[in-house]
Design a protein around this motif. Structure first.
Motif, PDB file in Angstrom:
ATOM      1  N   MET A 121       0.822  -1.208   0.000  1.00  0.00           N
ATOM      2  CA  MET A 121       0.000   0.000   0.000  1.00  0.00           C
ATOM      3  C   MET A 121       0.859   1.263   0.000  1.00  0.00           C
ATOM      4  O   MET A 121       0.473   2.274  -0.594  1.00  0.00           O
ATOM      5  CB  MET A 121      -0.944   0.002   1.204  1.00  0.00           C
ATOM      6  N   VAL A 122       2.010   1.210   0.640  1.00  0.00           N
ATOM      7  CA  VAL A 122       2.920   2.358   0.579  1.00  0.00           C
ATOM      8  C   VAL A 122       3.292   2.647  -0.876  1.00  0.00           C
ATOM      9  O   VAL A 122       3.282   3.805  -1.318  1.00  0.00           O
ATOM     10  CB  VAL A 122       4.173   2.104   1.435  1.00  0.00           C
ATOM     11  N   LEU A 123       3.596   1.607  -1.626  1.00  0.00           N
ATOM     12  CA  LEU A 123       3.893   1.787  -3.049  1.00  0.00           C
ATOM     13  C   LEU A 123       2.686   2.340  -3.800  1.00  0.00           C
ATOM     14  O   LEU A 123       2.832   3.171  -4.709  1.00  0.00           O
ATOM     15  CB  LEU A 123       4.334   0.452  -3.659  1.00  0.00           C
ATOM     16  N   ILE A 137      12.068   5.388  -4.072  1.00  0.00           N
ATOM     17  CA  ILE A 137      10.697   5.882  -4.100  1.00  0.00           C
ATOM     18  C   ILE A 137      10.562   7.132  -3.234  1.00  0.00           C
ATOM     19  O   ILE A 137      11.356   7.383  -2.334  1.00  0.00           O
ATOM     20  CB  ILE A 137       9.680   4.806  -3.641  1.00  0.00           C
ATOM     21  N   ARG A 138       9.520   7.916  -3.516  1.00  0.00           N
ATOM     22  CA  ARG A 138       9.291   9.184  -2.821  1.00  0.00           C
ATOM     23  C   ARG A 138       8.602   8.938  -1.469  1.00  0.00           C
ATOM     24  O   ARG A 138       7.432   9.226  -1.287  1.00  0.00           O
ATOM     25  CB  ARG A 138       8.459  10.114  -3.694  1.00  0.00           C
ATOM     26  N   ASP A 140      10.669  -4.542   3.018  1.00  0.00           N
ATOM     27  CA  ASP A 140      11.598  -3.666   2.312  1.00  0.00           C
ATOM     28  C   ASP A 140      10.864  -2.812   1.286  1.00  0.00           C
ATOM     29  O   ASP A 140       9.919  -3.263   0.637  1.00  0.00           O
ATOM     30  CB  ASP A 140      12.670  -4.490   1.609  1.00  0.00           C
ATOM     31  N   LEU A 141      11.329  -1.586   1.137  1.00  0.00           N
ATOM     32  CA  LEU A 141      10.800  -0.675   0.138  1.00  0.00           C
ATOM     33  C   LEU A 141      11.919  -0.296  -0.830  1.00  0.00           C
ATOM     34  O   LEU A 141      13.087  -0.225  -0.424  1.00  0.00           O
ATOM     35  CB  LEU A 141      10.258   0.596   0.805  1.00  0.00           C
TER      36      LEU A 141
END
Length: 353
Positions: free
Chosen positions: A88-90, A125-126, A120-121
């Motif tokens: 969901m963060v993505l 990404i912003r 992991d992200l």
């Protein structure tokens, strides 16, 4: 208490009563019966007190969505796996979530913060990286975090909102993302309101009756195991809270210290608001409640904070969605105060002869 947190709390001042009086006087001479715009008038007057301006201005807007994971998911308190949090963060970053849609409509930027995602992200990404740890501890077995981590999470929220204010920010909304986060939020609500766990605990992502009873027992166990001090916001956060809840508390405190109104979202944001209010009761005057969630504990939180919801739409999503609607209405109230003609300007008789 650390220097940044102590300095922020000390900077929170009472609202500007002179600005509020001038705003109220102007409301009474606008081309309408006095009080005819109801809570829009009330909101605009409080905005004046927060900003210290007789006619408040809302142009630059942001919703800060805090993301974090929770060890208590190991107790099977919900219907979704923890992998959903980074997914969901993505989705937030790509602009595909509900908060993105609403924020685009109201002209607000969405600031996504990694407070403690377990997965992991991508590095590019912003997302603002404020990760305290890879998820909290399991509150049914022990504390969620250390006291130092609790303070770190609050200060992360202060730092994030300060950076946004420095860019230009007239109003901010709080939001959250974290699988399992209604469990610590219910625990915080029960402890800080004095209500029983069964009264404050809801179905979250859609639990069955049997699952709900299990969730209640897990929360009761968490409170019994950790014994949080209801009068100590840091103690409550460290023992039964979450990193994103601490971050939300920090956003509220940081915004209040800088004279920026805060629109609080739903149940998880309400937990952050309770922590913030425990640390700085004056901060409550800077809060607006965006909406009333269908989570039963949210009304109890609202009553504890002395806040009335701006809208009631039966939302239970989080992300900052309810806060975004509140921001829209707050901006509307400010624009009415600024742009609506007075009786004298419009050449309209103020009272019947």
């Amino acid at each position: 208490m650390s220097q940044l947190l102590a300095k922020t709390i000390a900077a929170i001042k009472p609202l500007d009563k002179t600005a509020m009086e001038k705003a109220a006087t102007r409301q009474d001479i606008l081309t309408k019966p006095q009080g005819a715009l109801g809570r829009l008038e009330e909101i605009s007057i409080r905005l004046a007190g927060i900003q210290g301006k007789a006619i408040p201005v809302i142009k630059t807007k942001a919703v800060i969505t805090m993301a974090g994971d929770h060890g208590v998911v190991a107790e099977k308190v919900g219907n979704y796996p923890q992998e959903v949090t980074p997914q969901m963060v993505l989705n937030f970053v790509r602009g595909g979530a509900a908060i993105n849609v609403i924020a685009r409509q109201i002209g607000a930027r969405v600031v996504v913060v990694n407070m403690g995602v377990a997965g992991d992200l991508p590095a590019d990404i912003r997302v603002v990286d404020k990760r305290v740890a890879r998820g909290t501890g399991n509150i049914a077995r022990g504390p969620a975090m250390t006291e130092a981590q609790a303070i770190q999470s609050i200060e992360a929220g202060i730092e994030v909102v300060n950076a946004e204010i420095d860019k230009g920010l007239d109003i901010v909304g709080t939001g959250d993302m974290g699988i399992g986060n209604t469990t610590p939020s219910a625990a915080i609500c029960a402890v800080m309101s004095g209500q029983s766990v069964d009264k404050v605990t809801g179905r979250g992502t859609g639990l069955s009756d049997e699952q709900l009873q299990h969730k209640i027992k897990v929360i009761e166990k968490a409170i019994a195991v950790n014994k949080p001090d209801a009068k100590n916001g840091i103690d409550v956060l460290s023992k039964i809270g979450g990193f994103e809840i601490g971050g939300i508390a920090g956003v509220i405190l940081g915004a209040a210290a800088r004279g920026v109104p805060v629109v609080v979202d739903g149940f998880i944001s309400g937990a952050g608001a309770l922590i913030a209010e425990a640390l700085a009761p004056q901060a409550r005057e800077y809060m607006f409640l965006g909406h009333l969630s269908v989570e039963p504990g949210h009304r109890i939180m609202a009553d504890k904070l002395g806040l009335k919801p701006i809208v009631t739409l039966d939302l239970r999503l989080g992300e900052g969605t309810g806060a975004a609607f509140g921001i829209f209405i707050a901006e509307t109230s400010a624009r009415i105060l600024a742009e609506m003609a007075t009786f004298g300007e419009a050449g309209v008789s103020e009272k019947a002869e």
